[in-house]
Design a protein around this motif. Sequence first.
Motif, PDB file in Angstrom:
ATOM      1  N   VAL A 354       0.845  -1.191   0.000  1.00 31.51           N
ATOM      2  CA  VAL A 354       0.000   0.000   0.000  1.00 31.51           C
ATOM      3  C   VAL A 354       0.881   1.242   0.000  1.00 31.51           C
ATOM      4  O   VAL A 354       1.819   1.347   0.795  1.00 31.51           O
ATOM      5  N   PRO A 355       0.640   2.180  -0.921  1.00 29.95           N
ATOM      6  CA  PRO A 355       1.527   3.341  -1.020  1.00 29.95           C
ATOM      7  C   PRO A 355       1.447   4.222   0.213  1.00 29.95           C
ATOM      8  O   PRO A 355       0.486   4.180   0.966  1.00 29.95           O
ATOM      9  N   PRO A 356       2.491   5.060   0.428  1.00 32.25           N
ATOM     10  CA  PRO A 356       2.476   5.963   1.581  1.00 32.25           C
ATOM     11  C   PRO A 356       1.311   6.938   1.498  1.00 32.25           C
ATOM     12  O   PRO A 356       0.857   7.308   0.422  1.00 32.25           O
ATOM     13  N   GLY A 357       0.848   7.347   2.664  1.00 30.43           N
ATOM     14  CA  GLY A 357      -0.258   8.306   2.710  1.00 30.43           C
ATOM     15  C   GLY A 357      -1.615   7.664   2.745  1.00 30.43           C
ATOM     16  O   GLY A 357      -2.637   8.364   2.775  1.00 30.43           O
ATOM     17  N   SER A 358      -1.668   6.336   2.713  1.00 31.83           N
ATOM     18  CA  SER A 358      -2.961   5.669   2.758  1.00 31.83           C
ATOM     19  C   SER A 358      -3.634   5.944   4.091  1.00 31.83           C
ATOM     20  O   SER A 358      -2.994   5.950   5.137  1.00 31.83           O
ATOM     21  N   GLY A 359      -4.938   6.127   4.028  1.00 33.48           N
ATOM     22  CA  GLY A 359      -5.699   6.438   5.236  1.00 33.48           C
ATOM     23  C   GLY A 359      -5.977   7.908   5.410  1.00 33.48           C
ATOM     24  O   GLY A 359      -6.873   8.279   6.163  1.00 33.48           O
ATOM     25  N   MET A 360      -5.225   8.782   4.710  1.00 35.69           N
ATOM     26  CA  MET A 360      -5.463  10.213   4.827  1.00 35.69           C
ATOM     27  C   MET A 360      -6.589  10.667   3.909  1.00 35.69           C
ATOM     28  O   MET A 360      -7.164  11.737   4.121  1.00 35.69           O
ATOM     29  N   GLY A 361      -6.896   9.856   2.892  1.00 38.53           N
ATOM     30  CA  GLY A 361      -7.942  10.253   1.963  1.00 38.53           C
ATOM     31  C   GLY A 361      -9.296  10.372   2.619  1.00 38.53           C
ATOM     32  O   GLY A 361     -10.059  11.306   2.353  1.00 38.53           O
ATOM     33  N   LEU A 362      -9.635   9.425   3.493  1.00 42.34           N
ATOM     34  CA  LEU A 362     -10.916   9.496   4.178  1.00 42.34           C
ATOM     35  C   LEU A 362     -10.996  10.684   5.121  1.00 42.34           C
ATOM     36  O   LEU A 362     -12.070  11.283   5.295  1.00 42.34           O
ATOM     37  N   LEU A 363      -9.870  11.048   5.728  1.00 41.33           N
ATOM     38  CA  LEU A 363      -9.869  12.233   6.596  1.00 41.33           C
ATOM     39  C   LEU A 363     -10.149  13.500   5.788  1.00 41.33           C
ATOM     40  O   LEU A 363     -10.944  14.348   6.192  1.00 41.33           O
ATOM     41  N   GLY A 364      -9.476  13.604   4.645  1.00 43.94           N
ATOM     42  CA  GLY A 364      -9.743  14.753   3.785  1.00 43.94           C
ATOM     43  C   GLY A 364     -11.157  14.756   3.237  1.00 43.94           C
ATOM     44  O   GLY A 364     -11.797  15.800   3.120  1.00 43.94           O
ATOM     45  N   LEU A 365     -11.674  13.565   2.917  1.00 45.26           N
ATOM     46  CA  LEU A 365     -13.034  13.471   2.415  1.00 45.26           C
ATOM     47  C   LEU A 365     -14.046  13.854   3.496  1.00 45.26           C
ATOM     48  O   LEU A 365     -15.056  14.520   3.216  1.00 45.26           O
TER      49      LEU A 365
END
Length: 396
Positions: A354-365
Motif C-alpha cells: 500500500v503506497p504511503p499516505g494511505s488512510g489520509m484520503g478518508l480524513l480529507g473526504l
Amino acid sequence: MSDPAAAALLRARVSDAACVLFGLVTVVAFGAAMDRGGASARLLALNVGAGLAACALLVWRRRHPAGVLIAMGPLVAVSLLCTGAALVAWFTVAAHRRWPVVAGAGALYLAMLPLHIWRQPWGRLDPAALLPGLVVTVGVAGWGMVLRHRRHRVQTLVERAERAEAEQRDRVRQARRLERARIAREMHDVLAHRMSLLSLHAGALEFRPDAPPEEIGRAAGVIRQSAFQALADLQEIIGLLRADETAESAESPGDRPPVEPARPQPAPADLPALVEECRRAGMPVRLANRLPETAAMPATTGRDIYRIVQEGLTNARRHAPGAEVMVTVGGDEAQGIRVEVISGPGITPAPVPVPPGSGMGLLGLDERVRLAGGRLTHAPTADRGFRLEAWLPWHR
C-alpha cells in the motif's frame, strides 16, 4: 523629499510669511494712527518695538503656540500694535490645542487689555471701543476651533479608511489561504486517483512478468496515460499556487499578473467516464446514477459528488484489488443527495505494498463533506467488504 511633503512644507512657509506680514501691516497701521494722534517719538518707538517683537515671536507659533501667546501678553499690555500678531497666535492656539488650553491662554491674554487701557498716557481710550476687538478675538478663536475639529474629523476618516483597507487586505489574504487549502485537497484527490492507477498496473507487471504481450501493452498504455494526466494536473496546481503568490506580493491590483481561468470542474455527468477509466484498468465497477437530469445542481455540489466517488474507487482499488464495486448516486433538491460506494472483499492479493499516505484520503473526504454541510460514514461490511456513504445538501 516626496512631492506631497514638499507641497505641505511650501504651504506652511507661505502661511508663516503671510502671518508675519499681517502682523507687520498691523504695526504700521496702528503706528500711523498713533503718530497722527500726537504721540511722542519715545512712546511711538516703544510701541513699534513691542509690535515688532510680537511679530518675531510668530516664528515659534507652530512649535509652541500656547507659549507664544502667553509671551505676547506683556507686549499687548504695553502696545496696541501687537494686536495683529496676538490674533495670529490666538488663532494658532485655538487650531492646534484643546479647549482647556485655549481657555487658559485666552483668559491671560484678555486680562492684559484692561491694563493696556489703564496705562495709556496719550489720551484716554474708550473701553467701548474695545468691544469690536473682543468680538473679533472670540470670532478668531471660534474659527480656529472649527478648523481643528474639521482637521480631527478628516484625520479620523483617513484612519478609518486605512483601517478598512488593512482589514480588506487581511480578508483577501485569508481567502487566498483558504483557496490554497482547497487546491491542496483537490491535489490529493486527483493525484491519489492517478497514482493508484499507476501503482496498480506497475504492480501487475511486476507480479506477472509472463503475462501475454497484449496485456502488458495495455497496462503500459494505462501507465503512460495516467502518468501524463498526473503530470498535467500537478503542473496546473503548481501554476495556480505560483500565480496566487505572485498576486499576493504585488503592491496594487494593477500590478497583479493575470490568472488563467481554471479548467471546468468535474460534475456528476463525468462519473461514467471515471467508471470507464477504472474498468479499463481491470476494476469491475457498476454505476447507478439516479440524479434527476433536469434539475440544476450547484457546481460545488457536483464537484463534491465526483470527488467522493473518486476517493471511494481509489480506496477500493488500493485495499480490495479485484473486488466488485457498486456506486450509487441519487437524491433530489428536497431530500439532498446520497452517494454510496460499496466494495466486496478483495479476491486477488495486492501486487504492491500500500503506497504511503494511505488512510489520509478518508480524513480529507470527511473534512470536505463537513464543510459542505453533509455527513460521511464508512465501515466494513459483513462480508468483509467496505461501505462508504455520504449525504450532501443540494444547496449549501
